[in-house]
Design a protein around this motif. Structure first.
Motif: not given
Length: 561
Positions: A156-160, A302-305, A311-314, A320-324
């Motif tokens: 249930x917890x992220x990522x499920x 630039x790409x912010x996810x 586990x951010x994908x590209x 360039x940034x993973x916003x957790x």
């Protein structure tokens, strides 16, 4: 003791909010089957085909956002779950997979229905647990209870995602006559309390400084369930002309000002000139649009996810940034702190969108009859409250060509296979009284015909079958379309139609081969009824390819003016 610990397992599932189980017949799994079937708070259904059963559970979990239990016997039954488990893993759908097994001493000893089941799903589950082989001490019972708690919490917890428990079971499997299934009085329950992740003040100040250098910002939501709060925020930013939002149909976030006809021009460098952004913000999972992905890969940006777990994908090769953090939280912050953007950039995207929106209906109306035109007319008649399940290959691509869809869209884009579309939709139909509409091609439809092989009502199911008697997408792919083996080895031409299947399963059925037949049959398809219905639209694969090419060429000429 075996039946007691299995009874406890099911009781823990119920206490942790699990309400649905999909069971497949077998003897080794009998203790599990009976415990789930007899529990008053769990709705158990039996599906004989394990591959279909797993996709049905997937479709239920997609709709419910809660784990659904899968139970099968030992041996190859567990392997038949694999396609749906892989799909659930990459689509982040929670499943609890319980596989009955032989005791370890009988594995690889020529005993019946034995394979290596421990960790059989490899990297395609979040974790695989092995239940204790014997339960002769209080520590082993505590351990078994702990495993069930941990597995459900993890699903249930992220990522499920899917979690597997392999359960060796010894005879006797069946209770004595009159024996009741009563859970232990002391059940150990562990409740998770997930947090809403936020960024630090220092991180937000850094992002604010970076945003000050940006004047061409594009937000691209990936596949996800509908989220009215996020849609409202994105619409607000678009109305202020601060952000371009590009929405694939599987994002479930399209709104009036979003860009949804992008597949009609992003593959054309002349038309796409000047559209490259400085920065893209993404959240959610995969995209359908290959032209969009290629456009983003070939332009410097630039790409912010935004993703509230590791586990951010590209996928665009510019991360360039993973916003957790939680996407809604960040978009609320963005709405308050985004600077003024380049309005002419926003207007350029909107101009292209408007031209396609205004002209595509007439272009399709004047085209020859085929899948493209038929689907354009069909989707205007799908009830607003219908859940739509799209098959892969051409159906999902046609829907992306056709712009904004306001109904909730599901599609198995985790692995993007043709298997399981029917079954996932049947699972959805089990969870709702609203209509559920499948839009599918013939290859995916007949591949998954066992989705309907059960004893449960699916009167709310409506099926739009695009039957060109082949895998028509191969006529669009550079490579196979030019090979002499195209029809036999790629398209794999077939002569099946939906009428025999409809008769076999007691479905309503109608056939359309000409444009003038379509309107009356669409109305009949969505009229209330006591059984599932199929609308089969027959066409020719080469003609569909020709129509699609002609429509694309007319749009291209229009946009290049």
């Amino acid at each position: 003791m075996t039946n007691q610990i299995i009874t406890d397992l099911v009781a823990i599932c119920a206490k942790k909010g699990i309400e649905n189980a999909i069971l497949s017949p077998g003897s080794r799994c009998a203790p599990l089957t009976l415990a789930f079937a007899r529990h008053p708070e769990i709705h158990a259904r039996t599906i004989s085909d394990e591959r279909s059963a797993a996709f049905i559970a997937l479709g239920m979990a997609q709709k419910l956002n809660q784990p659904v239990v899968l139970v099968c016997t030992s041996g190859s039954a567990a392997l038949n779950y694999y396609p749906a488990i892989a799909e659930a893993f990459f689509q982040e759908v929670p499943l609890l997979i319980l596989t009955a097994d032989r005791p370890s001493e009988w594995i690889d000893q020529w005993d019946g229905q034995t394979i290596y089941q421990q960790e059989v799903y490899g990297k395609h589950v979040k974790k695989s647990f092995q239940f204790p082989d014997s339960l002769n001490s209080s520590d082993q019972i505590w351990y078994a209870h702990r495993i069930v708690n941990e597995a459900i919490n993890l699903a249930k917890t992220g990522p499920a995602g899917p979690v597997h428990i392999n359960i060796p079971l010894r005879e006797p499997f069946y209770p004595k006559k009159g024996e009741q299934f009563i859970a232990s009085k002391e059940l150990h329950i562990v409740h998770p309390h997930p947090s809403c992740k936020q960024l630090s003040h220092e991180a937000l100040e850094q992002l604010k400084a970076k945003l000050a250098q940006v004047n061409r910002l594009v937000i691209i939501p990936g596949q996800q369930k509908p989220n009215p709060k996020i849609k409202k925020l994105l619409k607000q930013l678009a109305l202020q002309k601060k952000v371009v939002t590009v929405t694939d149909t599987i994002s479930n976030l399209s709104f009036e000002e979003s860009i949804s006809f992008h597949d009609h021009w992003l593959g054309n460098e002349k038309i796409s000139e000047g559209l490259a952004p400085d920065l893209i913000l993404t959240f959610g999972k995969s995209l359908i649009s290959k032209p969009l992905k290629q456009f983003l890969r070939r332009n410097p940006l630039s790409h912010w996810h935004i993703q509230a777990h590791e586990g951010a994908r590209d996928p665009f090769q510019h991360l360039t940034r993973h916003l957790d953090c939680d996407p809604l939280y960040f978009l609320e912050w963005l709405a308050e702190h985004i600077p003024s953007m380049n309005e002419s950039y926003f207007s350029r995207w909107q101009s292209l969108e408007s031209k396609v929106k205004e002209n595509l209906p007439e272009i399709l109306s004047n085209a020859e009859f085929g899948e493209y035109q038929a689907l354009h007319r069909v989707i205007r008649n799908i009830p607003e409250n219908s859940k739509i399940h799209l098959a892969n290959s051409m159906p999902v691509r046609y829907m992306n060509f056709l712009g904004k869809i306001h109904q909730e869209i599901s599609c198995n884009r985790g692995t993007s296979g043709i298997d399981g579309t029917n079954s996932s939709a049947v699972g959805c139909a089990f969870t709702t009284k609203d209509p559920v509409t499948i839009i599918t091609g013939d290859m995916a439809f007949f591949y998954d015909r066992n989705a309907f092989w059960h004893n449960y009502s699916i009167a709310n199911l409506r099926i739009i079958l695009l039957n060109n008697h082949a895998g028509g997408i191969f006529r669009l792919i550079d490579g196979p379309k030019d090979q002499p083996e195209l029809e036999e080895f790629f398209e794999t031409k077939q002569a099946l139609n939906g009428q025999s299947l409809a008769k076999e399963f007691g479905f309503g059925y109608s056939l359309v081969t000409q444009a003038h037949e379509l309107d009356s049959q669409i109305k009949e398809l969505f009229a209330p009824g006591m059984k599932a219905k199929i609308l089969e639209i027959q066409s020719e694969s080469p003609k569909n390819t020709e129509i699609l090419s002609l429509v694309k060429e007319k749009i291209k000429l229009l946009l290049e003016e």
